[in-house]
Scaffold this motif. Sequence first.
Motif, PDB file in Angstrom:
ATOM      1  N   SER A  80      50.961  26.448  36.084  1.00 45.71           N
ATOM      2  CA  SER A  80      52.509  26.677  36.285  1.00 45.71           C
ATOM      3  C   SER A  80      52.915  25.379  36.977  1.00 45.71           C
ATOM      4  N   THR A  81      53.944  24.702  36.944  1.00 45.83           N
ATOM      5  CA  THR A  81      54.511  23.716  37.609  1.00 45.83           C
ATOM      6  C   THR A  81      54.542  23.879  39.005  1.00 45.83           C
ATOM      7  N   LYS A  82      54.509  24.963  39.592  1.00 46.06           N
ATOM      8  CA  LYS A  82      54.435  25.069  40.806  1.00 46.06           C
ATOM      9  C   LYS A  82      53.350  24.615  41.364  1.00 46.06           C
ATOM     10  N   THR A  83      52.094  24.393  40.859  1.00 45.96           N
ATOM     11  CA  THR A  83      50.773  23.670  41.282  1.00 45.96           C
ATOM     12  C   THR A  83      50.821  22.300  41.114  1.00 45.96           C
ATOM     13  N   ILE A  84      51.838  21.759  40.655  1.00 40.98           N
ATOM     14  CA  ILE A  84      51.745  20.260  40.412  1.00 40.98           C
ATOM     15  C   ILE A  84      52.662  19.443  41.394  1.00 40.98           C
ATOM     16  N   ILE A  85      52.088  18.941  42.660  1.00 42.43           N
ATOM     17  CA  ILE A  85      52.847  18.158  43.600  1.00 42.43           C
ATOM     18  C   ILE A  85      52.596  16.562  43.353  1.00 42.43           C
ATOM     19  N   PHE A  86      53.900  16.220  43.189  1.00 41.26           N
ATOM     20  CA  PHE A  86      53.907  14.727  42.934  1.00 41.26           C
ATOM     21  C   PHE A  86      53.634  14.019  44.404  1.00 41.26           C
ATOM     22  N   PRO A 266      57.013  23.753  43.918  1.00 42.77           N
ATOM     23  CA  PRO A 266      56.114  22.500  44.752  1.00 42.77           C
ATOM     24  C   PRO A 266      56.861  21.800  45.684  1.00 42.77           C
ATOM     25  N   TRP A 267      58.152  22.081  46.135  1.00 47.03           N
ATOM     26  CA  TRP A 267      58.954  21.266  46.557  1.00 47.03           C
ATOM     27  C   TRP A 267      58.827  21.168  48.165  1.00 47.03           C
ATOM     28  N   LYS A 268      57.996  21.944  48.737  1.00 48.34           N
ATOM     29  CA  LYS A 268      57.983  22.154  50.201  1.00 48.34           C
ATOM     30  C   LYS A 268      56.998  21.062  50.553  1.00 48.34           C
ATOM     31  N   PHE A 269      56.086  20.350  49.500  1.00 49.75           N
ATOM     32  CA  PHE A 269      55.191  19.288  49.886  1.00 49.75           C
ATOM     33  C   PHE A 269      56.114  17.872  49.247  1.00 49.75           C
ATOM     34  N   GLU A 270      57.333  17.938  49.073  1.00 48.67           N
ATOM     35  CA  GLU A 270      57.927  16.894  48.588  1.00 48.67           C
ATOM     36  C   GLU A 270      59.149  16.339  49.370  1.00 48.67           C
TER      37      GLU A 270
END
Length: 405
Positions: A80-86, A266-270
């Motif tokens: 999932s894209t949820k698992t991809i953190i920039f 993933p946005w909570k880490f960006e």
Amino acid sequence: MNHWRKDFPILDQEVNGHPLVYLDSAATSQKPIQVIETIDNYYKQYNSNVHRGVHTLGSRATDAYEGAREKVRRFINALSTKTIIFTRGTTSALNLVARSFAHPLIKPEDEIVITPSEHHSNLIPWQQVAKWTGAKLKYLPLETDGSVSMDQVMKMVTDKTKIVAIQQVSNVLGTLHPIKEIARHVHQKGGYIVVDGAQSTPHMKVDVQDLDVDFFAFSGHKMCGPTGIGVLYGREELLNDMEPIEFGGEMIDYVYDYESTWKELPWKFEGGTPIIAGAIGLGAAIDYLESIGLDRIEEHDRKLIRYAYEQLRRIDGITIYGPEDRIALVTFNLGNLHPHDVSTVLDAEGIAVRAGHHCCQPLMRWLDVSATVRASFYLYNDESDIDRLVMGLQKTKEYFGNVFR
């Protein structure tokens, strides 16, 4: 002749009166024109912030940014894209895991296992976690050629082991570690595995599901992408339970007077304005690498390193470190010459290599040297570059004359 070289405009130049031979891709790769033009087009055509406005430029930028996330997901076969953190790179990705995941998890009786060959980015964060928590930091012994044996893994990784942090490929020795087998044993013991993929991802197919890793970090700039962009992959259930370590705009769901809630993955880490151009450029780099094929790139790089190993080992007085079977780089010393002196002479011949401890001081102590020379290769190199390196090293020996032994 290498037909991919034409895609890299920086290589079409002379350095110190000689055609450039770039052999420092393990530090940072060069960028193909396709990536350069993609970044240029973003700034010229649709430069805007993402996830904010509803105007046309903002929508185009958001689509390109999130489109790059999907390209990364596919590239490493994440679910999932949820698992991809920039992130800003491998370093910040590994620090995120250490601070947000490991620090709250680790107890004083726990153990963290790493190797002496880790890059400082995958060593210092674990030193810090051990200091913060009172956990024991253990070093997995290396074989004589710098490789990791499963026998040692079985001995060192026990029921006390909470974290195993290990590179997939060494940035000094080029060693390819058996990540899938290590992950299996770590999970059997109830631990978690964190993998530094900075040196592997550019050169081979990576499948995080097949490897069965908990976290995997890599950088865009080593795989034809721009600097300042990296990726942290993590298992969705682990990322969901982790707290962000940077707070501000765009990572929040709702801000009350005395507390706040976070956006979903993933946005909570960006938090803050993300690395928009970097992510879009990384997406273009993935497009470029996939247009060639990672299998072809790995085959090319392995053929090149075999040729380099055979040619270099013929030079009298050279010491090559690491196993014969390696990925895309060769590290060596020439007699008793200081690596900086060797690098300086090579640079005068238009040949760019790395000299120093390569952000691996514990490994330098294990090798019983203060520094080494490293020549690293990528898809734009060919045998003629290695021939130039050999000639440059012969000239280095001639230049220092009686000093060399």
